[in-house]
Scaffold this motif. Structure first.
Motif, short mmCIF file in Angstrom:
data_model
loop_
_atom_site.label_atom_id
_atom_site.label_comp_id
_atom_site.label_asym_id
_atom_site.label_seq_id
_atom_site.Cartn_x
_atom_site.Cartn_y
_atom_site.Cartn_z
N ALA A 1 -0.29 23.90 -28.59
CA ALA A 1 0.04 24.79 -27.48
C ALA A 1 -1.14 25.68 -27.11
O ALA A 1 -1.41 25.93 -25.93
CB ALA A 1 1.26 25.64 -27.86
N ARG A 2 -1.87 26.15 -28.12
CA ARG A 2 -3.07 26.97 -27.86
C ARG A 2 -4.14 26.18 -27.12
O ARG A 2 -4.75 26.68 -26.18
CB ARG A 2 -3.63 27.54 -29.17
CG ARG A 2 -2.93 28.79 -29.67
CD ARG A 2 -3.75 29.46 -30.76
NE ARG A 2 -3.85 28.63 -31.95
CZ ARG A 2 -2.99 28.65 -32.96
NH1 ARG A 2 -1.95 29.47 -32.91
NH2 ARG A 2 -3.15 27.87 -34.01
N ARG A 3 -4.32 24.94 -27.55
CA ARG A 3 -5.36 24.11 -26.94
C ARG A 3 -5.11 23.88 -25.46
O ARG A 3 -6.05 23.83 -24.67
CB ARG A 3 -5.46 22.76 -27.65
CG ARG A 3 -6.13 22.80 -29.00
CD ARG A 3 -6.65 21.44 -29.41
NE ARG A 3 -5.65 20.38 -29.31
CZ ARG A 3 -4.85 20.01 -30.29
NH1 ARG A 3 -4.91 20.63 -31.47
NH2 ARG A 3 -3.98 19.04 -30.12
N ARG A 4 -3.85 23.76 -25.09
CA ARG A 4 -3.56 23.52 -23.68
C ARG A 4 -3.09 24.79 -22.96
O ARG A 4 -2.55 24.73 -21.86
CB ARG A 4 -2.55 22.38 -23.52
CG ARG A 4 -1.14 22.64 -24.01
CD ARG A 4 -0.28 21.40 -23.85
NE ARG A 4 1.14 21.73 -24.01
CZ ARG A 4 1.96 22.10 -23.03
NH1 ARG A 4 1.50 22.21 -21.80
NH2 ARG A 4 3.23 22.36 -23.27
N THR A 5 -3.30 25.94 -23.61
CA THR A 5 -2.96 27.26 -23.06
C THR A 5 -1.54 27.29 -22.52
O THR A 5 -1.27 27.79 -21.43
CB THR A 5 -3.96 27.68 -21.96
OG1 THR A 5 -3.89 26.76 -20.86
CG2 THR A 5 -5.37 27.75 -22.49
N ALA A 6 -0.62 26.74 -23.28
CA ALA A 6 0.80 26.71 -22.88
C ALA A 6 1.46 28.05 -23.20
O ALA A 6 1.08 28.73 -24.16
CB ALA A 6 1.53 25.59 -23.61
N ARG A 7 2.44 28.40 -22.40
CA ARG A 7 3.25 29.58 -22.71
C ARG A 7 4.14 29.27 -23.91
O ARG A 7 4.76 28.23 -23.99
CB ARG A 7 4.14 29.92 -21.50
CG ARG A 7 5.20 30.99 -21.79
CD ARG A 7 6.06 31.23 -20.57
NE ARG A 7 6.57 29.98 -20.04
CZ ARG A 7 7.13 29.84 -18.83
NH1 ARG A 7 7.22 30.89 -18.03
NH2 ARG A 7 7.57 28.68 -18.42
N CYS A 8 4.21 30.20 -24.84
CA CYS A 8 5.08 30.06 -26.01
C CYS A 8 6.20 31.08 -25.92
O CYS A 8 5.96 32.28 -25.95
CB CYS A 8 4.29 30.27 -27.31
SG CYS A 8 3.07 28.98 -27.63
N TYR A 9 7.42 30.59 -25.82
CA TYR A 9 8.57 31.49 -25.75
C TYR A 9 8.88 32.12 -27.11
O TYR A 9 9.26 33.29 -27.20
CB TYR A 9 9.81 30.73 -25.29
CG TYR A 9 9.81 30.37 -23.82
CD1 TYR A 9 10.21 31.28 -22.86
CD2 TYR A 9 9.45 29.09 -23.41
CE1 TYR A 9 10.24 30.95 -21.51
CE2 TYR A 9 9.47 28.74 -22.06
CZ TYR A 9 9.87 29.68 -21.12
OH TYR A 9 9.89 29.34 -19.79
N ALA A 10 8.75 31.32 -28.16
CA ALA A 10 9.10 31.79 -29.50
C ALA A 10 8.62 30.76 -30.50
O ALA A 10 8.27 29.63 -30.15
CB ALA A 10 10.60 31.99 -29.64
#
Length: 400
Positions: free
Chosen positions: A236-245
């Motif tokens: 998720a960090r690599r693709r700069t995704a939003r993390c809800y939880a």
């Protein structure tokens, strides 16, 4: 082991298909319960999902696709789009993990009441694994495509198993959740025969379900689908995704005592497992989205299980059962309530426990009041799913 995070949410439920708008309607205490099937001998209420299948299917594609699969395809598609994950992965590294308790009820109802004329696609329409298969075909998933049919814990277990697969690195991304669409006369009659559905008073249909209240009398059925997109925190960090939880822990147990009567020690085992895996103490958990079916025995047993594990910290745990507003989605209940719990952690807001009135002393809990409440210090929350058959599933989400 990978850290598992939630990067996408998709839902088609009685309160709509936009997660934030759904959550806001819950915060306002809006009930989706309404009368159904006036022709039945006893009055009944249920929560129906407003759904336009033409957004996802042509008329030709709808042949042999039961409503339960239609809802699943839509919710999973919305989750993938929300995650920004469509079309960027090796299809062999994606998995679908879906819960479905009873399969295509509409297809079965049509077959039983067809006077001998049974549609030729009845079998593929009603099989419980159909929703997962349709999601896989729509998303082009070539990795594991699995269905969990464990009554009311089905989709909660599906999410836990998906998280385990992401954690181990078996898949890069998991589409996890569940679907249920069983509001047809035959199913309602069957649940009425079990005497588990809420008593319905004229003019009070929207308030029929009263979790933890002294005058509670049972639940109402709901329909819908909800899916989470799970992946590793690193990806998720690599693709700069939003993390809800973060899905920090989960616990599974079996009562092994009775097919329909819940058991507090069994539920407590699942609660302890979820805490242990997350490395958290009961005092670290600020909110519980309870299984809370508003049955006489179920609510009291769940309270006893929480009290067993939380002990003196129970008064610091705020609790609500959103089933009072969206009904009981059975196989999809765990997924919808997990999605609501994720949003509670993400937004730091708690949805209310509605229609309670006087709380049963046997269910003494810190219930979230009408209007919900802000929870500026909320760091972690749990979602409980306790099923017929004695299977218990607990999901624990923490701030990403």
């Amino acid at each position: 082991m990978n850290t598992v995070v939630v990067t996408g949410l998709g839902v088609v439920a009685p309160h709509g298909d936009q997660p934030d708008a759904l959550f806001e309607r819950l915060m306002r205490g809006e009930s989706a319960l309404a009368p159904v099937f006036p022709e039945l001998p006893k009055p009944a209420v249920a929560a129906l999902a407003s759904f336009d299948e033409s957004r996802w299917f042509t008329k030709l594609q709808l042949a042999g696709v039961d409503r339960v699969s239609q809802l699943a395809v839509a919710a999973a598609d919305l989750a993938m789009k929300d995650a920004g994950a469509v079309g960027e992965l090796d299809p062999e590294r994606i998995g679908v993990y879906a819960g479905c308790g009873m399969g295509g009820a509409a297809a079965l109802e049509t077959a039983y009441r067809g006077g001998g004329r049974v549609p030729p696609l009845t079998i593929p329409a009603f099989m419980p694994s159909a929703p997962a298969s349709h999601v896989a075909m729509r998303q082009g998933v070539q990795g594991p495509v699995l269905t969990y049919s464990v009554a009311c814990a089905s989709s909660s277990i599906a999410i836990a198993e998906a998280a385990r697969a992401v954690q181990r690195g078996d898949v890069d991304l998991a589409i996890a959740g569940g679907s249920e669409a069983l509001i047809v006369p035959g199913v309602v009659l069957a649940w009425q025969a079990m005497q588990t559905l809420a008593a319905v008073k004229p003019g009070e249909e929207s308030r029929a379900v009263r979790p933890f209240a002294t005058d509670r009398s049972g639940f109402a059925l709901g329909e819908g689908a909800a899916f989470l997109v799970l992946e590793s925190a690193e990806r998720a960090r690599r693709r700069t995704a939003r993390c809800y939880a973060q899905l920090a822990g989960w616990g599974l147990s079996c009562d092994a005592t009775h097919l329909t009567k819940p058991d507090a020690p069994g539920q407590a085992r699942a609660l302890r497992q979820a805490l242990k895996q997350a490395g958290l103490r009961p005092s670290d958990i600020g909110y519980c989205n309870a299984h809370g079916t508003a049955t006489r025995i179920g609510d009291a047993v769940e309270r006893d299980a929480l009290a067993t594990v939380w002990g003196g910290d129970l008064e610091r745990l705020q609790v609500s059962s959103t089933k009072a507003l969206h009904g009981h989605l059975l196989g999809a209940a765990g997924a919808l309530e997990a999605l609501i719990t994720v949003l509670a952690v993400h937004r730091r807001e708690l949805p209310p426990n509605m229609h309670g009135g006087a709380t049963d002393p046997a269910c003494s809990l810190d219930l979230v009041p009408a209007g919900g409440c802000a929870a500026p210090r909320l760091e972690a929350a749990i979602s409980n799913s306790f099923a017929f058959g004695g299977t218990n599933s607990v999901l624990l989400f923490s701030r990403a």
